[in-house]
Scaffold this motif. Sequence first.
Motif, PDB file in Angstrom:
ATOM      1  N   THR A 102       4.330  15.019  42.528  1.00  0.00           N
ATOM      2  CA  THR A 102       5.173  14.708  43.682  1.00  0.00           C
ATOM      3  C   THR A 102       6.330  15.699  43.744  1.00  0.00           C
ATOM      4  O   THR A 102       7.015  15.939  42.743  1.00  0.00           O
ATOM      5  N   PRO A 103       6.595  16.315  44.899  1.00  0.00           N
ATOM      6  CA  PRO A 103       7.687  17.295  44.996  1.00  0.00           C
ATOM      7  C   PRO A 103       9.046  16.646  44.744  1.00  0.00           C
ATOM      8  O   PRO A 103       9.250  15.456  45.005  1.00  0.00           O
ATOM      9  N   ILE A 104       9.977  17.430  44.253  1.00  0.00           N
ATOM     10  CA  ILE A 104      11.349  16.955  44.113  1.00  0.00           C
ATOM     11  C   ILE A 104      12.100  17.249  45.407  1.00  0.00           C
ATOM     12  O   ILE A 104      11.844  18.248  46.081  1.00  0.00           O
ATOM     13  N   THR A 105      13.006  16.364  45.763  1.00  0.00           N
ATOM     14  CA  THR A 105      13.733  16.505  47.026  1.00  0.00           C
ATOM     15  C   THR A 105      15.206  16.814  46.845  1.00  0.00           C
ATOM     16  O   THR A 105      15.889  17.145  47.813  1.00  0.00           O
ATOM     17  N   GLU A 106      15.713  16.690  45.613  1.00  0.00           N
ATOM     18  CA  GLU A 106      17.137  16.950  45.398  1.00  0.00           C
ATOM     19  C   GLU A 106      17.381  17.429  43.977  1.00  0.00           C
ATOM     20  O   GLU A 106      16.542  17.248  43.080  1.00  0.00           O
ATOM     21  N   LEU A 107      18.539  18.053  43.803  1.00  0.00           N
ATOM     22  CA  LEU A 107      19.001  18.480  42.482  1.00  0.00           C
ATOM     23  C   LEU A 107      20.462  18.104  42.373  1.00  0.00           C
ATOM     24  O   LEU A 107      21.288  18.543  43.169  1.00  0.00           O
ATOM     25  N   HIS A 108      20.771  17.233  41.415  1.00  0.00           N
ATOM     26  CA  HIS A 108      22.131  16.727  41.247  1.00  0.00           C
ATOM     27  C   HIS A 108      22.693  16.173  42.547  1.00  0.00           C
ATOM     28  O   HIS A 108      23.847  16.407  42.905  1.00  0.00           O
ATOM     29  N   GLY A 109      21.865  15.443  43.266  1.00  0.00           N
ATOM     30  CA  GLY A 109      22.319  14.809  44.493  1.00  0.00           C
ATOM     31  C   GLY A 109      22.345  15.700  45.710  1.00  0.00           C
ATOM     32  O   GLY A 109      22.617  15.231  46.824  1.00  0.00           O
ATOM     33  N   GLN A 110      22.050  16.991  45.544  1.00  0.00           N
ATOM     34  CA  GLN A 110      22.059  17.925  46.662  1.00  0.00           C
ATOM     35  C   GLN A 110      20.632  18.090  47.197  1.00  0.00           C
ATOM     36  O   GLN A 110      19.713  18.382  46.439  1.00  0.00           O
ATOM     37  N   PRO A 111      20.434  17.882  48.521  1.00  0.00           N
ATOM     38  CA  PRO A 111      19.071  17.974  49.077  1.00  0.00           C
ATOM     39  C   PRO A 111      18.537  19.393  49.053  1.00  0.00           C
ATOM     40  O   PRO A 111      19.270  20.365  49.256  1.00  0.00           O
ATOM     41  N   LEU A 112      17.235  19.512  48.798  1.00  0.00           N
ATOM     42  CA  LEU A 112      16.564  20.808  48.791  1.00  0.00           C
ATOM     43  C   LEU A 112      15.866  21.104  50.117  1.00  0.00           C
ATOM     44  O   LEU A 112      15.298  22.181  50.294  1.00  0.00           O
TER      45      LEU A 112
END
Length: 337
Positions: A102-112
């Motif tokens: 499943t793709p990740i959509t955020e890093l440390h709360g920041q949307p990608l």
Amino acid sequence: MVFDRLLGSMGVGGPAVDTVLDHAGTTPGGSLSGEVRLTGGRADFDIEHITLELVARVEAETEHGEHDGTFVFDRFTVGGGFRLHEGERRTVPFAVTLPWETPITELHGQPLGIALGVRTELGVAGAKDKGDLDALTVRPLPVQEAVLEALGQLGFGFKSADLEHGHIAGTGQQLPFYQEIELTPAPRYAHQASEVEVTFLAHPAGMEVVVEADKRGGLLTGGHDTLARHTVSHAQVPTTDWNTEVDSWIHRLLSSRADHIQHDAHGHGSYPHDPYGHGREGDDRHHRSGPGMGTAVAAGAAGLAVGVVGGMVAAEVVDEVGDFFEGDDDEGNGDEE
């Protein structure tokens, strides 16, 4: 999401459905929980099934160019087999396990900038109706976070992220698409590469990390892409110097003259030049990607390396992800059941 148009064409008020996801989000291979809230219509209805669909906005390359489509990549039946009485309120809790890729959509709360969601399908009296999409938040696994943070600390900057339809040859990829995270090179590598792309293919024991670099040409040679694949385990996270490890990946990749996937210490070998095959026999076009629906970052953010606990995030993401959830019309649906 709430919809009451079910069986509306028959002049009968249908049930209303509101699916509520737990706000904490989840991780690849993790549990997605929440509840489906039903409100009975103006008559009794037999609810045959309640199904959740995992949906993504995916880019596909065809002979007519690139286009975006809605792709259903997993389905879960979470309830059904009961009668919902007129005006009755009923809650159906659920907990399902997401695919490891499943793709990740955020890093440390920041949307990608990845458009990923959950859609609820209700089966009543032989009919099916699908509600609007709920946005799904997926945080990185510790290994993914460690690699991305190392890249940020090494000076690489987030450029964009997208989902590409196709299969990376020579890997254990399971889903029919993969996520690319595109980076601007660190200053020390800027003369060697114009762009670096990272793809994570997670599995229960760890993950494959595929790194691609768009190498710059020299006086007598043209620019070209080169790739490498690295296998890491989830258990390595606390014991690995990730800055050193990831920097060695990039150094070896850009020092290589070969245009093929290189294996790390877990195995050696090479694969054909177009490792990002799109499943069409005879298609030998080399993979090239670029920002698409829900993935492009604002111009001022391109090339930006922002440290958040040593990681990298986009300062701004163009607000197209919201359009995906508001205007989804099932075009390009990739559900191939």
